[in-house]
Motif scaffolding. Sequence first.
Motif, mmCIF file in Angstrom:
data_model
loop_
_atom_site.group_PDB
_atom_site.id
_atom_site.type_symbol
_atom_site.label_atom_id
_atom_site.label_comp_id
_atom_site.label_asym_id
_atom_site.label_seq_id
_atom_site.Cartn_x
_atom_site.Cartn_y
_atom_site.Cartn_z
ATOM 1 N N UNK A 16 0.821 -1.202 0.000
ATOM 2 C CA UNK A 16 0.000 0.000 0.000
ATOM 3 C C UNK A 16 0.860 1.258 0.000
ATOM 4 N N UNK A 17 2.063 1.168 0.551
ATOM 5 C CA UNK A 17 2.942 2.322 0.687
ATOM 6 C C UNK A 17 4.248 2.062 -0.048
ATOM 7 N N UNK A 18 4.960 3.150 -0.347
ATOM 8 C CA UNK A 18 6.283 2.979 -0.943
ATOM 9 C C UNK A 18 7.176 2.249 0.054
ATOM 10 N N UNK A 19 7.930 1.275 -0.401
ATOM 11 C CA UNK A 19 8.745 0.485 0.521
ATOM 12 C C UNK A 19 9.888 1.304 1.127
ATOM 13 N N UNK A 20 10.155 1.023 2.393
ATOM 14 C CA UNK A 20 11.304 1.616 3.072
ATOM 15 C C UNK A 20 12.139 0.484 3.644
ATOM 16 N N UNK A 21 13.445 0.688 3.686
ATOM 17 C CA UNK A 21 14.366 -0.296 4.254
ATOM 18 C C UNK A 21 14.648 0.080 5.694
ATOM 19 N N UNK A 63 18.589 4.738 3.317
ATOM 20 C CA UNK A 63 18.177 5.303 2.022
ATOM 21 C C UNK A 63 18.170 4.226 0.943
ATOM 22 N N UNK A 64 17.186 4.294 0.080
ATOM 23 C CA UNK A 64 17.080 3.333 -1.029
ATOM 24 C C UNK A 64 17.850 3.852 -2.230
ATOM 25 N N UNK A 65 18.423 2.955 -2.971
ATOM 26 C CA UNK A 65 19.091 3.296 -4.220
ATOM 27 C C UNK A 65 18.035 3.344 -5.325
ATOM 28 N N UNK A 66 18.118 4.354 -6.159
ATOM 29 C CA UNK A 66 17.186 4.456 -7.276
ATOM 30 C C UNK A 66 17.446 3.374 -8.306
ATOM 31 N N UNK A 67 16.437 3.026 -9.041
ATOM 32 C CA UNK A 67 16.591 1.997 -10.070
ATOM 33 C C UNK A 67 17.302 2.588 -11.284
ATOM 34 N N UNK A 68 17.788 1.724 -12.150
ATOM 35 C CA UNK A 68 18.453 2.166 -13.374
ATOM 36 C C UNK A 68 17.488 2.980 -14.238
#
Length: 92
Positions: A3-8, A77-82
């Motif tokens: 439901x939400x953007x994933x966080x690590x 912090x999440x790494x952005x996708x390619x």
Amino acid sequence: MSRFLPIDVTFVDGSTMVVSSIADAQRALARQWRNKSAAEYAEAVRLLGEASSGSCKPAVAFEAFVRGALTQRRIEPRQGSAALHILDSLTP
């Protein structure tokens, strides 16, 4: 489905978990945290319980979880996708 953007979230013992739902957040709160007596932690526990029972909006409860995790420096912090990097390079 999330439901939400994933966080690590990284716990005190060094283990990590991806949190993207109310159920995930409740499981994450049951693991190792620096200070389970902190006000933000207690508020997240309360609001997530209320969201599960339907007396609190899930978005409010998830935000309380994020706030509690940020306060205890548990979010990585999440790494952005390619694909996002390519899209970012195309915008002026």
